[in-house]
Design a protein around this motif. Structure first.
Motif, PDB file in Angstrom:
ATOM      1  N   ASP A 107      10.679 -16.340   5.885  1.00  0.00           N
ATOM      2  CA  ASP A 107      10.233 -16.267   4.499  1.00  0.00           C
ATOM      3  C   ASP A 107      10.032 -14.810   4.090  1.00  0.00           C
ATOM      4  N   LEU A 108      10.416 -14.511   2.855  1.00  0.00           N
ATOM      5  CA  LEU A 108      10.345 -13.149   2.331  1.00  0.00           C
ATOM      6  C   LEU A 108       9.288 -13.066   1.230  1.00  0.00           C
ATOM      7  N   SER A 109       8.371 -12.125   1.355  1.00  0.00           N
ATOM      8  CA  SER A 109       7.379 -11.874   0.307  1.00  0.00           C
ATOM      9  C   SER A 109       7.770 -10.605  -0.448  1.00  0.00           C
ATOM     10  N   ASP A 114      12.685 -18.193   0.512  1.00  0.00           N
ATOM     11  CA  ASP A 114      13.422 -18.418   1.758  1.00  0.00           C
ATOM     12  C   ASP A 114      14.895 -18.565   1.386  1.00  0.00           C
ATOM     13  N   LEU A 115      15.755 -17.711   1.950  1.00  0.00           N
ATOM     14  CA  LEU A 115      17.189 -17.773   1.682  1.00  0.00           C
ATOM     15  C   LEU A 115      17.911 -18.344   2.895  1.00  0.00           C
ATOM     16  N   TRP A 140      18.227 -20.729  -2.365  1.00  0.00           N
ATOM     17  CA  TRP A 140      16.977 -19.996  -2.555  1.00  0.00           C
ATOM     18  C   TRP A 140      15.872 -21.032  -2.726  1.00  0.00           C
ATOM     19  N   SER A 163      19.599 -10.419  -1.344  1.00  0.00           N
ATOM     20  CA  SER A 163      18.238 -10.065  -1.750  1.00  0.00           C
ATOM     21  C   SER A 163      17.864 -10.787  -3.039  1.00  0.00           C
ATOM     22  N   LYS A 207      14.095  -6.909  -1.766  1.00  0.00           N
ATOM     23  CA  LYS A 207      14.212  -6.759  -0.319  1.00  0.00           C
ATOM     24  C   LYS A 207      15.246  -7.751   0.203  1.00  0.00           C
ATOM     25  N   GLY A 227      16.650 -10.678   2.083  1.00  0.00           N
ATOM     26  CA  GLY A 227      16.114 -11.937   2.567  1.00  0.00           C
ATOM     27  C   GLY A 227      17.001 -12.619   3.580  1.00  0.00           C
ATOM     28  N   SER A 248      20.238  -4.073   6.897  1.00  0.00           N
ATOM     29  CA  SER A 248      19.371  -4.562   5.851  1.00  0.00           C
ATOM     30  C   SER A 248      18.243  -3.583   5.604  1.00  0.00           C
ATOM     31  N   LEU A 274      12.423  -6.590   5.849  1.00  0.00           N
ATOM     32  CA  LEU A 274      12.842  -7.931   6.148  1.00  0.00           C
ATOM     33  C   LEU A 274      13.588  -8.022   7.417  1.00  0.00           C
TER      34      LEU A 274
END
Length: 271
Positions: A30-32, A55-56, A73, A146, A167, A169, A227, A231
């Motif tokens: 998971d990406l914040s 979340d990708l 996504w 991203s 960012k 993902g 990347s 991330l």
């Protein structure tokens, strides 16, 4: 003997199913990311600065040049809650968004989700359906994805949210494909559309939709861009490990089949 054979056949089927299920979609943690959301004009709400969690995933963990993958996504947490204006009824929230493509390939992917949501009370977290789009891979190497922006459409109003500093993902490791030629590369995506019902109210935590870009063929050489940001995950399993796993599984299946089908009792009697 028949029971033993049936048991062995069941075992072989289980092993074979396990081997075939070894290919999984590419996924990342998971990406914040910090997000700025602008509510609809005229509803008396100011700009919201919050944090989105997304979340990708990709439909393929080991793609090659020329493949078209489906990118999903999933919004784990929107940047802000449903404001204290009205309770949102089920199936009234439609999301759409844009994912930036970087690394070996450049462009964007337009994604959208269905108008599917539970009831969302006032001052409670927004619930957004998963958004999907397609990307044609035109360059070998590391292709990064991203989350860039998303829009939440509710009752004819749009709340537009933009990542402050996008960012990465998800990173796809794209292998060279046959028949690829040199040329520029942009990401191709399925266009997203928004539908809405009449009315007026606002929600926060949503998306800004942009159209997809066209794709062109690419060279099979490998360009790799790592990347950016903090991330961490990459999306692709190694095709080599999958091949070795399948080879080992095949040897196991053949050996077990020979053991099952050999008439051991007859061999013993002949001795």
């Amino acid at each position: 003997m028949n029971r033993n054979r049936l048991a062995w056949v069941a075992l072989l089927a289980t092993v074979g199913a396990a081997l075939l299920s070894g290919v999984e979609p590419a996924a990342a943690a998971d990406l914040s990311f910090a997000t700025t959301c602008i509510p609809p004009a005229g509803v008396g709400l100011g700009t919201v600065h919050g944090t989105s969690i997304a979340d990708l995933t990709s439909s393929s963990s080991s793609p090659k040049v020329g493949d078209t993958v489906t990118v999903t996504w999933t919004t784990v947490k929107a940047a802000s809650n449903n404001p204290g204006i009205i309770d949102l009824q089920p199936n009234t929230v439609k999301p759409s968004g844009t994912i930036t493509v970087g690394g070996a390939q450049s462009g964007s992917v337009s994604v959208s989700g269905p108008m599917t949501n539970p009831a969302i009370p006032k001052n409670s977290p927004m619930v957004i359906s998963a958004m999907t789009g397609t990307l044609k891979l035109t360059k070998a190497g590391q292709v990064t994805l991203s989350p860039a922006a998303y829009t939440i459409t509710v009752l004819g109003t749009d709340t537009k949210c933009t990542a402050d500093s996008p960012k990465v993902g998800l990173t796809l490791t794209v292998a060279a494909g046959s028949g690829s030629s040199s040329g520029g590369s942009t990401a191709s995506s399925s266009p997203s559309s928004t539908t809405s019902t009449t009315g007026s109210t606002s929600t926060t935590g949503s998306t800004s939709t942009t159209g997809g870009s066209s794709s062109s063929s690419s060279s099979s050489g490998s360009t790799g861009s790592s990347s950016t940001g903090d991330l961490a995950s990459t999306g692709g399993d190694s095709g080599t490990f999958q091949a070795l796993g399948l080879l080992g599984g095949s040897i196991l299946l053949v050996g077990a089949a020979v053991f099952v089908l050999t008439p051991w009792r007859r061999l013993r009697r002949s001795r």
